[in-house]
Design a protein around this motif. Structure first.
Motif, mmCIF file in Angstrom:
data_model
loop_
_atom_site.group_PDB
_atom_site.id
_atom_site.type_symbol
_atom_site.label_atom_id
_atom_site.label_comp_id
_atom_site.label_asym_id
_atom_site.label_seq_id
_atom_site.Cartn_x
_atom_site.Cartn_y
_atom_site.Cartn_z
ATOM 1 N N VAL A 194 11.536 -26.305 14.622
ATOM 2 C CA VAL A 194 10.159 -25.816 14.743
ATOM 3 C C VAL A 194 10.136 -24.289 14.750
ATOM 4 O O VAL A 194 9.247 -23.668 14.155
ATOM 5 C CB VAL A 194 9.495 -26.386 16.013
ATOM 6 N N GLY A 195 11.114 -23.669 15.414
ATOM 7 C CA GLY A 195 11.200 -22.210 15.389
ATOM 8 C C GLY A 195 11.354 -21.684 13.970
ATOM 9 O O GLY A 195 10.704 -20.698 13.586
ATOM 10 N N CYS A 196 12.188 -22.361 13.187
ATOM 11 C CA CYS A 196 12.344 -21.972 11.773
ATOM 12 C C CYS A 196 11.046 -22.193 11.001
ATOM 13 O O CYS A 196 10.718 -21.432 10.080
ATOM 14 C CB CYS A 196 13.477 -22.770 11.137
ATOM 15 N N LEU A 247 13.959 -9.848 16.497
ATOM 16 C CA LEU A 247 13.117 -10.253 17.631
ATOM 17 C C LEU A 247 12.321 -11.507 17.304
ATOM 18 O O LEU A 247 12.163 -12.399 18.141
ATOM 19 C CB LEU A 247 12.161 -9.106 18.008
ATOM 20 N N ALA A 248 11.824 -11.585 16.079
ATOM 21 C CA ALA A 248 11.051 -12.759 15.669
ATOM 22 C C ALA A 248 11.919 -14.011 15.677
ATOM 23 O O ALA A 248 11.508 -15.073 16.171
ATOM 24 C CB ALA A 248 10.451 -12.531 14.285
ATOM 25 N N VAL A 249 13.132 -13.914 15.142
ATOM 26 C CA VAL A 249 14.030 -15.072 15.070
ATOM 27 C C VAL A 249 14.420 -15.534 16.469
ATOM 28 O O VAL A 249 14.359 -16.732 16.792
ATOM 29 C CB VAL A 249 15.286 -14.732 14.241
ATOM 30 N N VAL A 250 14.833 -14.596 17.313
ATOM 31 C CA VAL A 250 15.277 -14.957 18.664
ATOM 32 C C VAL A 250 14.138 -15.579 19.468
ATOM 33 O O VAL A 250 14.313 -16.609 20.138
ATOM 34 C CB VAL A 250 15.845 -13.712 19.392
ATOM 35 N N SER A 251 12.960 -14.970 19.416
ATOM 36 C CA SER A 251 11.830 -15.497 20.180
ATOM 37 C C SER A 251 11.390 -16.854 19.661
ATOM 38 O O SER A 251 11.070 -17.759 20.442
ATOM 39 C CB SER A 251 10.660 -14.506 20.161
ATOM 40 N N ALA A 252 11.379 -17.046 18.345
ATOM 41 C CA ALA A 252 10.946 -18.328 17.771
ATOM 42 C C ALA A 252 11.883 -19.448 18.172
ATOM 43 O O ALA A 252 11.454 -20.476 18.719
ATOM 44 C CB ALA A 252 10.867 -18.216 16.252
ATOM 45 N N VAL A 253 13.162 -19.291 17.896
ATOM 46 C CA VAL A 253 14.126 -20.359 18.148
ATOM 47 C C VAL A 253 14.293 -20.590 19.648
ATOM 48 O O VAL A 253 14.253 -21.740 20.125
ATOM 49 C CB VAL A 253 15.476 -20.037 17.484
ATOM 50 N N GLY A 254 14.453 -19.510 20.424
ATOM 51 C CA GLY A 254 14.670 -19.651 21.869
ATOM 52 C C GLY A 254 13.513 -20.310 22.584
ATOM 53 O O GLY A 254 13.691 -21.260 23.364
ATOM 54 N N ALA A 289 5.914 -18.923 21.812
ATOM 55 C CA ALA A 289 6.793 -18.809 20.643
ATOM 56 C C ALA A 289 6.008 -18.387 19.413
ATOM 57 O O ALA A 289 6.402 -17.464 18.686
ATOM 58 C CB ALA A 289 7.495 -20.140 20.394
ATOM 59 N N VAL A 290 4.881 -19.061 19.153
ATOM 60 C CA VAL A 290 4.083 -18.743 17.968
ATOM 61 C C VAL A 290 3.550 -17.323 18.048
ATOM 62 O O VAL A 290 3.619 -16.553 17.075
ATOM 63 C CB VAL A 290 2.913 -19.751 17.830
ATOM 64 N N SER A 291 3.031 -16.945 19.224
ATOM 65 C CA SER A 291 2.464 -15.599 19.384
ATOM 66 C C SER A 291 3.551 -14.537 19.313
ATOM 67 O O SER A 291 3.361 -13.486 18.686
ATOM 68 C CB SER A 291 1.722 -15.509 20.730
#
Length: 373
Positions: free
Chosen positions: A116-118, A145-152, A180-182
């Motif tokens: 879902v993060g991806c 930052l976007a990748v880490v926040s999305a997946v985490g 995550a989305v924001s």
């Protein structure tokens, strides 16, 4: 390269965060208690959840994008914008199928959250590719930052919301999903600059902010409508909770409840060559998960059953079968001997063709208590 001056409308920024939270609540609530439903109803609920979550990701992004103010006129490629929405829905749907049609292990929860993060990242960057008359220029820090926040945050959301399917956990999972989305959008935008382009590079029809606003309003209306629908019944007791309420709490003047079916009416439908045989649970030695289905072992043969293991557990625990492992249900009356293996165990049966059944650490005490060991 001269970067454009970019401002953000505060009201639309707040509105975009609200949309993300509402979509998260709606999607996670729609997928609640699916283990008690038929396969067809589960698929419908998962499709609705995917539309709510994936559509919410898309709506949040473009509500925030409507709040962007630049000193130039810019447009959106309609085909790329639509593709970004469908991509988010498809990826989220895949993650939900993984959660509801596979064994829910820590790896499955993490994989679904990462997926879902991806999906959020793919939706964001594909959506940004649809800009016309300007181009986004990304920085490595913004992407990181976007990748880490999305997946985490998505992994955290699914671990919380699916660890225990309680209302409290769903609300906490909603906060993680909305965050995550924001976070993906605003972390990525913080590291994004824009440059003006002299010409259009059209892949599909071009649409203005006004046209995009109509699409966002429509999708948000659907999401908020589903939110109200789910919110009305969110705190209503489930069938299992209602059954646990004390009889004294019932209206004394009400008609007496209809007696529940006796255990003798519970039969296991097993299929062979187009014929469905109904097997009494008392004849069953154990039930084993096999993908979306189960294998039912009696002292004479192995049978195929269309129930997933979750449905078998729901229907057969009342008949006296007990869980020994996340993939097994055992009839204790058929167990011939039990062997303790450190913090696990094994159940064996009298019939020589029946394989031993593992007992996991989490079910060891319950199995020993039922067997009187």
């Amino acid at each position: 390269m001269e970067f454009l001056d970019v401002q953000h409308n505060t009201a639309l920024v707040i509105a975009s965060i609200v949309v993300a939270l509402v979509a998260g609540f709606t999607g996670l609530t729609l997928s609640k208690d699916l283990s008690t439903k038929s396969v067809a109803r589960r698929k419908v609920s998962i499709a609705m959840s995917a539309i709510a979550l994936g559509g919410g990701i898309w709506s949040m992004h473009f509500v925030a994008m409507l709040g962007i103010q630049m000193p130039i006129l810019f447009f959106y490629d309609a085909a790329i914008t639509l593709a970004s929405a469908l991509l988010a829905i498809l990826i989220v749907g895949t993650a939900l199928l993984l959660l509801h049609f596979r064994e829910r292990t820590p790896f499955t929860l993490s994989a679904a959250g990462a997926l879902v993060g991806c999906g959020i990242l793919a939706m964001h960057y594909v959506g940004m590719a649809g800009l016309q008359l300007c181009r986004a220029v990304y920085t490595p820090l913004g992407i990181l930052l976007a990748v880490v926040s999305a997946v985490g945050l998505c992994i955290a959301a699914f671990w919380i919301a699916y660890g225990r399917r309680t209302n409290r956990n769903i609300l906490l999972g909603t906060l993680c999903f909305g965050s995550a989305v924001s976070a993906v959008h605003f972390a990525a935008m913080a590291g994004t600059n824009f440059v003006a382009l002299p010409t259009l590079h059209e892949f599909g029809p071009v649409m203005s902010n006004e046209t995009l606003a109509m699409g966002v309003i429509l999708s948000s209306f659907v999401i908020f409508g589903a939110f109200l629908w789910m919110g009305v019944t969110f705190f209503a007791p489930t069938a299992g909770e209602a059954a646990q309420q004390p009889i004294a709490a019932q209206d004394s003047k009400a008609s007496p409840p209809v007696p529940a079916p006796t255990l003798a009416t519970v039969r296991i439908p097993c299929e062979h060559n187009g014929v469905t045989k109904l097997i009494d649970p008392a004849q069953v030695a154990f039930v084993q998960a096999e993908g979306h289905y189960t294998n039912v072992f009696t002292k004479d043969a192995k049978h195929f059953c269309g129930w997933p293991i979750t449905e078998a557990i729901t229907r057969l625990e009342a008949s006296g079968l007990i869980r020994t492992h996340r993939s097994y249900l055992v009839n204790p009356a058929q167990v011939n001997d039990f062997e303790r293996l450190k913090d696990t165990g094994v159940c064996r049966f009298a019939a020589p063709h029946l394989p031993p059944v593992p007992v996991s650490r989490s079910h060891l005490k319950g199995v020993r208590d039922v067997l009187g060991i």
